[in-house]
Motif scaffolding. Sequence first.
Motif, PDB file in Angstrom:
ATOM      1  N   SER A  53      40.449  29.560  35.743  1.00 56.30           N
ATOM      2  CA  SER A  53      41.766  29.357  35.141  1.00 56.30           C
ATOM      3  C   SER A  53      42.329  30.700  34.694  1.00 56.30           C
ATOM      4  CB  SER A  53      41.660  28.416  33.941  1.00 56.30           C
ATOM      5  OG  SER A  53      40.956  29.055  32.881  1.00 56.30           O
ATOM      6  N   PHE A  54      43.638  30.765  34.552  1.00 58.12           N
ATOM      7  CA  PHE A  54      44.260  31.998  34.093  1.00 58.12           C
ATOM      8  C   PHE A  54      43.690  32.406  32.737  1.00 58.12           C
ATOM      9  CE2 PHE A  54      47.601  33.934  31.425  1.00 58.12           C
ATOM     10  CZ  PHE A  54      47.699  35.151  32.068  1.00 58.12           C
ATOM     11  N   GLU A  55      43.496  31.426  31.851  1.00 57.04           N
ATOM     12  CA  GLU A  55      43.012  31.728  30.496  1.00 57.04           C
ATOM     13  C   GLU A  55      41.613  32.331  30.545  1.00 57.04           C
ATOM     14  OE1 GLU A  55      44.384  28.853  31.440  1.00 57.04           O
ATOM     15  OE2 GLU A  55      46.329  29.093  30.415  1.00 57.04           O
ATOM     16  N   ARG A  56      40.732  31.761  31.383  1.00 55.22           N
ATOM     17  CA  ARG A  56      39.373  32.292  31.437  1.00 55.22           C
ATOM     18  C   ARG A  56      39.359  33.691  32.024  1.00 55.22           C
ATOM     19  NH1 ARG A  56      35.508  33.675  34.437  1.00 55.22           N
ATOM     20  NH2 ARG A  56      36.492  33.031  36.383  1.00 55.22           N
ATOM     21  N   MET A  57      40.088  33.894  33.112  1.00 61.98           N
ATOM     22  CA  MET A  57      40.108  35.214  33.736  1.00 61.98           C
ATOM     23  C   MET A  57      40.744  36.247  32.816  1.00 61.98           C
ATOM     24  SD  MET A  57      41.041  34.196  37.697  1.00 61.98           S
ATOM     25  CE  MET A  57      40.655  35.832  38.336  1.00 61.98           C
ATOM     26  N   LYS A  58      41.783  35.856  32.119  1.00 57.58           N
ATOM     27  CA  LYS A  58      42.437  36.767  31.172  1.00 57.58           C
ATOM     28  C   LYS A  58      41.478  37.168  30.067  1.00 57.58           C
ATOM     29  CE  LYS A  58      46.361  37.027  27.957  1.00 57.58           C
ATOM     30  NZ  LYS A  58      47.506  36.280  27.367  1.00 57.58           N
ATOM     31  N   GLN A  59      40.729  36.219  29.529  1.00 61.16           N
ATOM     32  CA  GLN A  59      39.773  36.546  28.469  1.00 61.16           C
ATOM     33  C   GLN A  59      38.705  37.500  28.978  1.00 61.16           C
ATOM     34  OE1 GLN A  59      36.284  35.681  27.934  1.00 61.16           O
ATOM     35  NE2 GLN A  59      36.340  36.719  25.941  1.00 61.16           N
ATOM     36  N   ALA A  60      38.228  37.258  30.209  1.00 61.87           N
ATOM     37  CA  ALA A  60      37.143  38.076  30.758  1.00 61.87           C
ATOM     38  C   ALA A  60      37.588  39.520  30.977  1.00 61.87           C
ATOM     39  CB  ALA A  60      36.643  37.465  32.068  1.00 61.87           C
ATOM     40  N   VAL A  61      38.715  39.714  31.671  1.00 58.67           N
ATOM     41  CA  VAL A  61      39.143  41.092  31.937  1.00 58.67           C
ATOM     42  C   VAL A  61      39.556  41.796  30.644  1.00 58.67           C
ATOM     43  CG1 VAL A  61      39.816  40.552  34.308  1.00 58.67           C
ATOM     44  CG2 VAL A  61      41.547  40.455  32.499  1.00 58.67           C
ATOM     45  N   GLY A  62      40.106  41.028  29.705  1.00 60.49           N
ATOM     46  CA  GLY A  62      40.486  41.615  28.422  1.00 60.49           C
ATOM     47  C   GLY A  62      39.279  42.066  27.627  1.00 60.49           C
ATOM     48  N   GLN A  63      38.238  41.258  27.634  1.00 58.82           N
ATOM     49  CA  GLN A  63      37.030  41.622  26.897  1.00 58.82           C
ATOM     50  C   GLN A  63      36.364  42.848  27.494  1.00 58.82           C
ATOM     51  OE1 GLN A  63      35.626  41.639  24.037  1.00 58.82           O
ATOM     52  NE2 GLN A  63      34.672  39.618  23.909  1.00 58.82           N
ATOM     53  N   ILE A  64      36.312  42.913  28.817  1.00 56.05           N
ATOM     54  CA  ILE A  64      35.724  44.088  29.464  1.00 56.05           C
ATOM     55  C   ILE A  64      36.503  45.343  29.073  1.00 56.05           C
ATOM     56  CG2 ILE A  64      35.259  45.205  31.675  1.00 56.05           C
ATOM     57  CD1 ILE A  64      34.914  42.288  32.813  1.00 56.05           C
ATOM     58  N   GLY A  65      37.824  45.242  29.102  1.00 54.08           N
ATOM     59  CA  GLY A  65      38.654  46.388  28.726  1.00 54.08           C
ATOM     60  C   GLY A  65      38.444  46.807  27.289  1.00 54.08           C
ATOM     61  N   ARG A  66      38.358  45.830  26.388  1.00 55.39           N
ATOM     62  CA  ARG A  66      38.173  46.156  24.958  1.00 55.39           C
ATOM     63  C   ARG A  66      36.814  46.801  24.704  1.00 55.39           C
ATOM     64  NH1 ARG A  66      41.164  41.372  24.708  1.00 55.39           N
ATOM     65  NH2 ARG A  66      39.309  40.063  24.730  1.00 55.39           N
ATOM     66  N   VAL A  67      35.781  46.332  25.385  1.00 53.23           N
ATOM     67  CA  VAL A  67      34.456  46.932  25.209  1.00 53.23           C
ATOM     68  C   VAL A  67      34.464  48.373  25.717  1.00 53.23           C
ATOM     69  CG1 VAL A  67      32.021  46.815  25.888  1.00 53.23           C
ATOM     70  CG2 VAL A  67      33.240  44.726  25.250  1.00 53.23           C
ATOM     71  N   CYS A  68      35.151  48.626  26.814  1.00 46.28           N
ATOM     72  CA  CYS A  68      35.260  50.004  27.303  1.00 46.28           C
ATOM     73  C   CYS A  68      35.985  50.899  26.298  1.00 46.28           C
ATOM     74  CB  CYS A  68      35.986  50.033  28.647  1.00 46.28           C
ATOM     75  SG  CYS A  68      35.005  49.420  30.028  1.00 46.28           S
ATOM     76  N   ASP A  69      36.955  50.334  25.598  1.00 42.98           N
ATOM     77  CA  ASP A  69      37.668  51.106  24.575  1.00 42.98           C
ATOM     78  C   ASP A  69      36.775  51.455  23.396  1.00 42.98           C
ATOM     79  OD1 ASP A  69      40.058  51.117  25.971  1.00 42.98           O
ATOM     80  OD2 ASP A  69      40.851  49.328  24.968  1.00 42.98           O
ATOM     81  N   GLU A  70      35.825  50.559  23.093  1.00 44.37           N
ATOM     82  CA  GLU A  70      35.040  50.692  21.868  1.00 44.37           C
ATOM     83  C   GLU A  70      33.660  51.299  22.075  1.00 44.37           C
ATOM     84  OE1 GLU A  70      34.948  46.882  19.966  1.00 44.37           O
ATOM     85  OE2 GLU A  70      37.119  46.604  20.131  1.00 44.37           O
ATOM     86  N   TYR A  71      33.111  51.207  23.283  1.00 45.83           N
ATOM     87  CA  TYR A  71      31.736  51.659  23.514  1.00 45.83           C
ATOM     88  C   TYR A  71      31.713  52.690  24.636  1.00 45.83           C
ATOM     89  CZ  TYR A  71      30.289  47.641  20.704  1.00 45.83           C
ATOM     90  OH  TYR A  71      30.108  46.731  19.692  1.00 45.83           O
ATOM     91  N   ALA A  72      31.299  53.889  24.312  1.00 40.31           N
ATOM     92  CA  ALA A  72      31.275  54.971  25.297  1.00 40.31           C
ATOM     93  C   ALA A  72      30.324  54.673  26.444  1.00 40.31           C
ATOM     94  CB  ALA A  72      30.878  56.284  24.613  1.00 40.31           C
ATOM     95  N   SER A  73      29.219  53.977  26.170  1.00 44.11           N
ATOM     96  CA  SER A  73      28.246  53.688  27.221  1.00 44.11           C
ATOM     97  C   SER A  73      28.853  52.796  28.297  1.00 44.11           C
ATOM     98  CB  SER A  73      27.002  53.018  26.636  1.00 44.11           C
ATOM     99  OG  SER A  73      27.332  51.773  26.023  1.00 44.11           O
ATOM    100  N   ALA A  74      29.670  51.839  27.885  1.00 43.42           N
ATOM    101  CA  ALA A  74      30.323  50.958  28.859  1.00 43.42           C
ATOM    102  C   ALA A  74      31.390  51.716  29.629  1.00 43.42           C
ATOM    103  CB  ALA A  74      30.928  49.748  28.156  1.00 43.42           C
ATOM    104  N   ALA A  75      32.204  52.487  28.929  1.00 53.02           N
ATOM    105  CA  ALA A  75      33.279  53.225  29.580  1.00 53.02           C
ATOM    106  C   ALA A  75      32.739  54.222  30.605  1.00 53.02           C
ATOM    107  CB  ALA A  75      34.121  53.943  28.537  1.00 53.02           C
ATOM    108  N   ALA A  76      31.557  54.784  30.319  1.00 49.28           N
ATOM    109  CA  ALA A  76      30.991  55.797  31.213  1.00 49.28           C
ATOM    110  C   ALA A  76      30.552  55.211  32.545  1.00 49.28           C
ATOM    111  CB  ALA A  76      29.812  56.495  30.532  1.00 49.28           C
ATOM    112  N   SER A  77      30.119  53.941  32.542  1.00 48.07           N
ATOM    113  CA  SER A  77      29.579  53.337  33.759  1.00 48.07           C
ATOM    114  C   SER A  77      30.536  52.376  34.450  1.00 48.07           C
ATOM    115  CB  SER A  77      28.267  52.590  33.450  1.00 48.07           C
ATOM    116  OG  SER A  77      27.203  53.481  33.227  1.00 48.07           O
TER     117      SER A  77
END
Length: 387
Positions: free
Chosen positions: A91-115
């Motif tokens: 669903s749009f809601e599930r996909m939106k939550q997933a890509v948004g969460q990945i983006g937010r974790v990259c913003d907050e955690y250098a280890s995620a953003a690096a890989s």
Amino acid sequence: MDKRTGKMAGTGTIVDVRMADGVIASVTPCSETPEGELPWISPGWIDLQVNGYAGFDFNAQPVDVKDVLGVTEQMNRYGVTSYLPTVITGSFERMKQAVGQIGRVCDEYASAAASIAGIHVEGPYLSREDGPRGAHPREHVREPDYDEWLQLQKESGNRIRMITVAPERQGMAEFVRRLADEGITVCIGHTAASPDQLDAAIEAGAVLSTHLGNGSHPVLARHPNYIWHQLGDDRLWASFIPDGHHLAPAVLKSMVRAKRDRFVLVTDCVALGGMPPGKYRSLVGGEVEVHANGRLSTADNPNILAGSGVTMPECVANAIRFAGLSMKETVEAITERPANVLGREDLGRLVPGAAADLTLFHTDSDGRVEVLETIVKGKTAYAVKRG
């Protein structure tokens, strides 16, 4: 300045790789032969299709911070320095939550953003037919919607770098053209498209066939068909899953020979990868059975695969064993070539100025591959504990 010494994967030349400030400073022949057995050293491995692993899931409801960090840690453990979290049809809601969460974790955690080199959205604009649809939920596959795409991209923080689509969906050629113009890597997959529909998508800017040979009808006309058409089109790269289940060894061997230097290897690993045999509930496939041999299939139809449980070291070993590839070809297919598909000249190369992403590994007499150290942007992300 940090330094690693090893045998160049593919040539065996002993080199010193020096790193500073997250990039490679120099790659030079080793001036004196070190004592003891040296590891193979290669650019950091790249995986363009990662749905999850070891219980961590990019298609959970909802995706949690621990999913993003957990998969990243597992990828680093298995030699992968750059990867694309893959969010499948929903669903749009599930996909939106997933890509948004990945983006937010990259913003907050250098280890995620690096890989995390970007996000791969596999769907939702795919075939509705059984077989080509694979394990993607029928109720959520749909026609391309550019406004929906823009919302997902905005929610991700503009981190979606790759999308897999089916060319036969209405208006797909124009959709592909718009995304290609935006610099998105557009892939063809989970499709039953005609030759004309495939050609239209390629001419519009599609560049890669997602896990070619899979996401298809169990029984096809000998020729022509959509697998042969993509395999024979030199304009397309192709990704292959060398787990021994998605493609039989002889098929993998034939396909890599046909594609020559225009193929990459991916794991397509899912959250159930690495889990004990049994039946599980999963968004990817619904009720999924993990077989004792590592095969993942839908429980009601063992012929339909539900992702893979393979790791990148297993992919390396299998590609060499099943397809007769050299070490050089295999390493290129998980380093320089996927970097080229993404348009990332800073990844997948052992040259000054490239990202200081390194994978050091060992191969034994039986062809098994063990990662000894994974270096991401000049920092050790994983290392085997000795003693």
